[in-house]
Every structure is written in structure tokens, then in C-alpha cells.
Design a protein around this motif. Structure first.
Motif, PDB file in Angstrom:
ATOM      1  N   THR A   1       0.827  -1.207   0.000  1.00 48.76           N
ATOM      2  CA  THR A   1       0.000   0.000   0.000  1.00 48.76           C
ATOM      3  C   THR A   1       0.861   1.255   0.000  1.00 48.76           C
ATOM      4  OG1 THR A   1      -1.743  -1.189   1.171  1.00 48.76           O
ATOM      5  CG2 THR A   1      -1.835   1.214   1.221  1.00 48.76           C
ATOM      6  N   CYS A   2       1.879   1.285   0.844  1.00 51.20           N
ATOM      7  CA  CYS A   2       2.783   2.440   0.882  1.00 51.20           C
ATOM      8  C   CYS A   2       3.479   2.631  -0.460  1.00 51.20           C
ATOM      9  CB  CYS A   2       3.815   2.277   1.992  1.00 51.20           C
ATOM     10  SG  CYS A   2       3.142   2.413   3.641  1.00 51.20           S
ATOM     11  N   GLY A   3       3.972   1.544  -1.031  1.00 55.55           N
ATOM     12  CA  GLY A   3       4.653   1.630  -2.318  1.00 55.55           C
ATOM     13  C   GLY A   3       3.746   2.148  -3.413  1.00 55.55           C
ATOM     14  N   LEU A   4       2.509   1.658  -3.458  1.00 57.08           N
ATOM     15  CA  LEU A   4       1.581   2.107  -4.494  1.00 57.08           C
ATOM     16  C   LEU A   4       1.157   3.558  -4.298  1.00 57.08           C
ATOM     17  CD1 LEU A   4      -0.628  -1.082  -4.914  1.00 57.08           C
ATOM     18  CD2 LEU A   4       1.217  -0.253  -6.409  1.00 57.08           C
ATOM     19  N   LEU A   5       0.956   3.971  -3.054  1.00 50.90           N
ATOM     20  CA  LEU A   5       0.617   5.372  -2.799  1.00 50.90           C
ATOM     21  C   LEU A   5       1.766   6.303  -3.159  1.00 50.90           C
ATOM     22  CD1 LEU A   5      -1.359   5.076   0.563  1.00 50.90           C
ATOM     23  CD2 LEU A   5      -2.265   5.682  -1.692  1.00 50.90           C
TER      24      LEU A   5
ATOM     25  N   ARG B   1       1.800  11.825 -10.165  1.00 48.25           N
ATOM     26  CA  ARG B   1       1.103  13.115 -10.147  1.00 48.25           C
ATOM     27  C   ARG B   1       2.068  14.288 -10.146  1.00 48.25           C
ATOM     28  NH1 ARG B   1      -3.799  12.316  -5.825  1.00 48.25           N
ATOM     29  NH2 ARG B   1      -5.072  10.969  -7.160  1.00 48.25           N
ATOM     30  N   THR B   2       3.154  14.183  -9.371  1.00 42.51           N
ATOM     31  CA  THR B   2       4.032  15.342  -9.174  1.00 42.51           C
ATOM     32  C   THR B   2       5.370  15.250  -9.887  1.00 42.51           C
ATOM     33  OG1 THR B   2       5.041  14.407  -7.189  1.00 42.51           O
ATOM     34  CG2 THR B   2       3.039  15.731  -6.890  1.00 42.51           C
ATOM     35  N   ARG B   3       5.756  14.050 -10.289  1.00 45.11           N
ATOM     36  CA  ARG B   3       7.064  13.797 -10.914  1.00 45.11           C
ATOM     37  C   ARG B   3       8.232  14.168 -10.003  1.00 45.11           C
ATOM     38  NH1 ARG B   3       6.018  10.067 -14.536  1.00 45.11           N
ATOM     39  NH2 ARG B   3       4.409  10.724 -15.957  1.00 45.11           N
ATOM     40  N   THR B   4       8.015  14.086  -8.693  1.00 41.26           N
ATOM     41  CA  THR B   4       9.088  14.286  -7.723  1.00 41.26           C
ATOM     42  C   THR B   4       9.845  12.976  -7.608  1.00 41.26           C
ATOM     43  OG1 THR B   4       7.734  15.867  -6.522  1.00 41.26           O
ATOM     44  CG2 THR B   4       9.638  14.961  -5.361  1.00 41.26           C
ATOM     45  N   ARG B   5      11.125  12.996  -8.004  1.00 39.91           N
ATOM     46  CA  ARG B   5      11.878  11.753  -8.115  1.00 39.91           C
ATOM     47  C   ARG B   5      12.099  11.052  -6.781  1.00 39.91           C
ATOM     48  NH1 ARG B   5      15.395  11.142 -13.001  1.00 39.91           N
ATOM     49  NH2 ARG B   5      16.708  10.019 -11.544  1.00 39.91           N
ATOM     50  N   LEU B   6      12.132  11.793  -5.694  1.00 38.84           N
ATOM     51  CA  LEU B   6      12.308  11.146  -4.391  1.00 38.84           C
ATOM     52  C   LEU B   6      11.143  10.209  -4.081  1.00 38.84           C
ATOM     53  CD1 LEU B   6      14.036  10.805  -1.896  1.00 38.84           C
ATOM     54  CD2 LEU B   6      12.896  12.795  -0.903  1.00 38.84           C
TER      55      LEU B   6
END
Length: 87
Positions: free
Chosen positions: A15-19, A26-31
Motif C-alpha cells: 500500500t505504501c509503495g503504491l501510494l 502526479r508530481t514527478r518528484t523523483r524522491l
């Protein structure tokens, strides 16, 4: 009972990985991508732990489990150290 705990841990990591992956898309934030990959590797490690302890108790999958955990941690450290913006 022990198997249920492993499955709940695997479900939480998935669940954490998919979220985190959804947040990255959505944001394309690589982190967020590196964190998602880490959690998905931890999900795979937990599923392997379940298989090692519950399904195949005579098999020894310690090397596979630790390799998956190491891969997930390595990806996260790479994202935190080398892929953060420079000031």
C-alpha cells in the motif's frame, strides 16, 4: 497467527509503495519514485519471508530475503544522496 502478521506487513508495504508511486506519477518528484521502489522491494522481501517461514519451512531463502532488503535500501540511499537537488 504468524502468517497473518507477515501478510499484514506485506499489505502495508505494498500500500505504501503504491501510494508513493501514485504521488510520483502526479508530481514527478523523483524522491517519491525512489521511496516507492524501496517499499515495493520491502513488499517482495516480506512475501519471500512468508514463503520461507510458512509455505516452504524446509527451504532456506535467507539470501533472497536479505538481497531484496539490501536492494530496497540501496535504491533509497541513492535517491536520498545522489538524486537530491544541489544548492
Amino acid at each position: 497467527m504468524e502468517g497473518a502478521v507477515y501478510l499484514l506487513c506485506a499489505a502495508t508495504a505494498l500500500t505504501c509503495g503504491l501510494l508513493l508511486l501514485r504521488g510520483f506519477l502526479r508530481t514527478r518528484t523523483r524522491l517519491l519514485l525512489w521511496c516507492a521502489v524501496c517499499f515495493l522491494a520491502l513488499f517482495a522481501e516480506t512475501v519471500t519471508l512468508f514463503a520461507d517461514r510458512i509455505i516452504f519451512p524446509d527451504a532456506d531463502l535467507v539470501l533472497v530475503r536479505r538481497s531484496l532488503a539490501l536492494a530496497g535500501g540501496t535504491v533509497l540511499v541513492y535517491g536520498l544522496v545522489w538524486d537530491t537537488p544541489r544548492r
